[in-house]
Design a protein around this motif. Structure first.
Motif, PDB file in Angstrom:
ATOM      1  N   ARG A 115      13.814   3.135  17.851  1.00  0.00           N
ATOM      2  CA  ARG A 115      15.171   2.916  16.233  1.00  0.00           C
ATOM      3  C   ARG A 115      15.937   4.606  16.454  1.00  0.00           C
ATOM      4  O   ARG A 115      16.598   4.394  16.323  1.00  0.00           O
ATOM      5  N   THR A 116      14.448   5.349  16.213  1.00  0.00           N
ATOM      6  CA  THR A 116      15.270   6.691  16.043  1.00  0.00           C
ATOM      7  C   THR A 116      16.520   7.199  16.989  1.00  0.00           C
ATOM      8  O   THR A 116      17.813   7.295  17.748  1.00  0.00           O
TER       9      THR A 116
ATOM     10  N   ILE B 177       0.651  -1.651   0.280  1.00  0.00           N
ATOM     11  CA  ILE B 177       0.100   0.313  -0.294  1.00  0.00           C
ATOM     12  C   ILE B 177       1.026   1.179  -0.087  1.00  0.00           C
ATOM     13  O   ILE B 177       0.703   1.939  -0.919  1.00  0.00           O
ATOM     14  N   TYR B 178       1.513   1.210   0.772  1.00  0.00           N
ATOM     15  CA  TYR B 178       2.700   2.582   0.654  1.00  0.00           C
ATOM     16  C   TYR B 178       3.914   2.576  -0.330  1.00  0.00           C
ATOM     17  O   TYR B 178       3.277   3.432  -0.972  1.00  0.00           O
ATOM     18  N   TYR B 179       4.730   1.444  -0.597  1.00  0.00           N
ATOM     19  CA  TYR B 179       5.430   1.634  -1.757  1.00  0.00           C
ATOM     20  C   TYR B 179       4.549   1.627  -2.855  1.00  0.00           C
ATOM     21  O   TYR B 179       5.287   1.922  -4.254  1.00  0.00           O
TER      22      TYR B 179
ATOM     23  N   GLU C  61       0.362  10.305   2.962  1.00  0.00           N
ATOM     24  CA  GLU C  61       0.578  10.406   4.292  1.00  0.00           C
ATOM     25  C   GLU C  61       0.850   8.581   4.688  1.00  0.00           C
ATOM     26  O   GLU C  61       0.397   8.047   4.336  1.00  0.00           O
ATOM     27  N   ALA C  62       2.128   8.583   5.191  1.00  0.00           N
ATOM     28  CA  ALA C  62       2.687   7.095   5.654  1.00  0.00           C
ATOM     29  C   ALA C  62       1.080   6.573   7.300  1.00  0.00           C
ATOM     30  O   ALA C  62       1.051   5.570   6.896  1.00  0.00           O
TER      31      ALA C  62
ATOM     32  N   THR D  61       8.306   4.870   8.414  1.00  0.00           N
ATOM     33  CA  THR D  61       8.406   5.816   8.272  1.00  0.00           C
ATOM     34  C   THR D  61       7.768   6.630   9.507  1.00  0.00           C
ATOM     35  O   THR D  61       8.225   8.193  10.053  1.00  0.00           O
TER      36      THR D  61
ATOM     37  N   SER E 207       6.853   1.435  11.847  1.00  0.00           N
ATOM     38  CA  SER E 207       8.429   2.076  12.087  1.00  0.00           C
ATOM     39  C   SER E 207       9.014   1.726  10.499  1.00  0.00           C
ATOM     40  O   SER E 207       9.663   2.504  10.827  1.00  0.00           O
ATOM     41  N   THR E 208       8.924   0.694   9.930  1.00  0.00           N
ATOM     42  CA  THR E 208       9.033   0.537   8.883  1.00  0.00           C
ATOM     43  C   THR E 208       8.445   1.632   7.531  1.00  0.00           C
ATOM     44  O   THR E 208       9.676   1.683   6.759  1.00  0.00           O
TER      45      THR E 208
ATOM     46  N   CYS F 199      -1.594   5.227   5.108  1.00  0.00           N
ATOM     47  CA  CYS F 199      -1.324   3.847   4.396  1.00  0.00           C
ATOM     48  C   CYS F 199      -0.874   2.562   5.431  1.00  0.00           C
ATOM     49  O   CYS F 199      -1.717   1.965   5.116  1.00  0.00           O
TER      50      CYS F 199
END
Lengths: 251, 265
Positions: free
Chosen positions: A204-205, A93-95, A114-115, A195, A192-193, A118
């Motif tokens: 992760r950040t 859906i996102y990419y 917008e992520a 963004t 989180s994958t 998605c």
């Protein structure tokens, strides 16, 4: 006094950075990052569960009653979304959708851009598929006698669904559904994958910023555990109320 | 023929044993690489790793007389995995920065190149702190570019990605207004490719010593001086014997090493 407490904080920081295996002061300093993560995770999970749950009820009824055509379509939908990992669905859906110009020029793009949307779409479709199966199973497990009794009272088919079948099915489905809620919370790390700074994203950040191996993950794990504790507690109370009639009675 | 191969193998084995220390001799040297950062490292359809970093790593191994195994690792876990001993060195275009030096030790640089912004060729803004205010800029998580954006461009909305390839995907889809990365990587891995059509560099070189450091080096665990010095020696050796130039020519039309470091540094 101020100087004294300053000295204490300094030595605490020293201990945390140099001695302690976990740099807890560094984690505490980034509480706002994790707070943002908690808000994002909860918003995504709660919204997807509510929307997915509402969607799944008519789908489950249609499946349980073997409604022609709809039954096959819903079966295929459930099969696809239970048969593929949530990560793959979110990526597609996102990419995937973003690669097509038709989609980028469409009215949907402001959302699909917008992520967050998605991820929400993927989560809703995923949890709706699982919940449909949970409810369908619960509906089919209703004892024939309950339905016969409802018929004998002269209820129309629709009234039967509303007054007898669904309430009974929801009760029966509750323990299974609490699992789905917890799985959805764990599955939401997929956000989180793409963004989104959810709880794992915050971890992760933090890890990436200071090149840490595990501090961010441990902080995230602790937060997830607290959330799961609250969820299972909540469901226990809920079950106590809804399953009060099943409790062993004192004679 | 077969006999000669055997003889070479034995000779190589004896040589390796003679040169290496007792602890190292038999052990494979494991090297962490990224595999998603063309032209420095990428994965072919059949799964083999290719690229400048890969070639350099293999050339250095050969010079050191060590057998090497390449271990693929996502960028945002590449230092933690080194510390966890999943491998012994990182050859992955990693810039030598102060913040990273707190966690790992670095060899001398093996190449150096500037960072640049990429945006649509017809972008109506400049690559300055004012121009990028409120714009959505993508970077790979845990890179020098993230440090640079947070320090110099606090007004831009920063989006973090796991790999550089994902950053370009979202630049094309229009989710990002701009992205910042290594200029060569952007040129060779994106602008030259069909999907990079309509995009261009935005402004010139971006540089901040604190964030960008002095070039890309090989990272080893803190205190692993033996390996670090062996790498330094090998870098010098491939620079002088022409191996480096050969690898360089395979990927770039210019000398990617940059300026020679001052003697004695």
């Amino acid at each position: 006094m101020a100087e004294h407490s300053g000295g204490f904080l300094k030595s605490l920081e020293d201990f945390s950075t140099n001695v302690s295996p976990i740099d807890f002061v560094l984690i505490a300093q980034h509480y706002d990052l994790f707070l943002q993560g908690v808000v994002n995770t909860i918003a995504l999970v709660v919204l997807s569960l509510v929307i997915g749950g509402v969607l799944s009820v008519p789908l489950a009824v249609a499946r349980a009653y073997r409604t022609p055509v709809a039954n096959q379509i819903i079966w295929a939908y459930v099969y696809v979304f239970r048969g593929t990992p949530l990560l793959v669905q979110t990526y597609l859906i996102y990419y995937g959708l973003g690669q097509f110009e038709i989609i980028r020029d469409s009215a949907l793009w402001p959302f699909l851009r917008e992520a967050w949307w998605c991820a929400l779409i993927a989560f809703v479709l995923n949890t709706a598929a699982y919940t449909t199966e949970i409810f369908r199973g619960a509906i089919e497990a209703i004892p024939w006698g309950e339905i016969e009794a409802a018929k004998a009272c002269g209820m129309s088919p629709w009234t039967r669904v509303r007054r007898v079948i669904l309430p009974s099915a929801f009760r029966r489905a509750l323990p299974m559904y609490s699992n789905e809620v917890i799985f959805m919370l764990h599955g939401s790390v997929v956000a989180s994958t793409v963004t989104i700074v959810d709880i794992l994203g915050a971890g992760r950040t933090l890890n990436a910023k200071y090149y840490l191996a595990y501090e961010g993950f441990i902080a995230a794990a602790v937060i997830y555990m607290i959330l799961v504790f609250l969820i299972s507690r909540g469901f226990k109370t809920w079950e106590k109320r809804w399953h009060a009639h099943l409790r062993p009675r004192e004679i | 023929m077969r006999l000669r191969k055997l003889a070479t193998a034995i000779a190589a084995g004896v040589l390796a044993f003679g040169l290496g220390t007792a602890a190292q001799a038999g052990e494979k040297l494991r090297i962490g690489v990224e595999g998603a950062y063309p032209p420095f490292s990428w994965k072919e359809a059949d799964g083999t790793l290719k690229g400048f970093d890969i070639d350099v790593a293999l050339a250095l191994c050969e010079k050191m007389g060590r057998e090497c195994e390449l271990v693929e690792q996502d960028w945002d876990g590449i230092i933690p995995a080194l510390l966890a001993k999943k491998y012994d060195a990182i050859v992955a275009s990693m810039s030598i920065t102060e913040e990273r030096k707190k966690r790992v030790d670095f060899t001398k640089k093996y190449y150096h190149e500037p960072a640049k912004f990429v945006a649509r060729a017809d972008a109506k803004f400049e690559g300055t702190p004012d121009g990028l205010k409120g714009k959505v800029v993508g970077v790979q998580r845990g890179t020098i570019h993230q440090c640079y954006m947070e320090k110099i461009f606090p007004g831009a909305e920063l989006k973090l990605y796991g790999t550089q390839e994902e950053v370009f995907l979202d630049l094309v889809s229009g989710r990002l207004d701009a992205q910042i990365s290594s200029s060569i990587q952007a040129q060779e891995g994106f602008l030259q490719e069909p999907e990079g059509k309509g995009f261009a560099f935005l402004g010139g070189d971006q540089f901040d010593l604190e964030c960008h450091g002095e070039g890309a080096g090989i990272a080893v665990r803190k205190g692993d001086n033996e390996l670090r010095l062996a790498f330094n020696k090998a870098i010098k050796a491939i620079r002088t014997d022409g191996t480096y130039t050969k690898i360089n020519a395979k990927y770039f039309e210019f000398d990617i090493y940059g300026e020679e470091p001052p003697p004695g540094s």
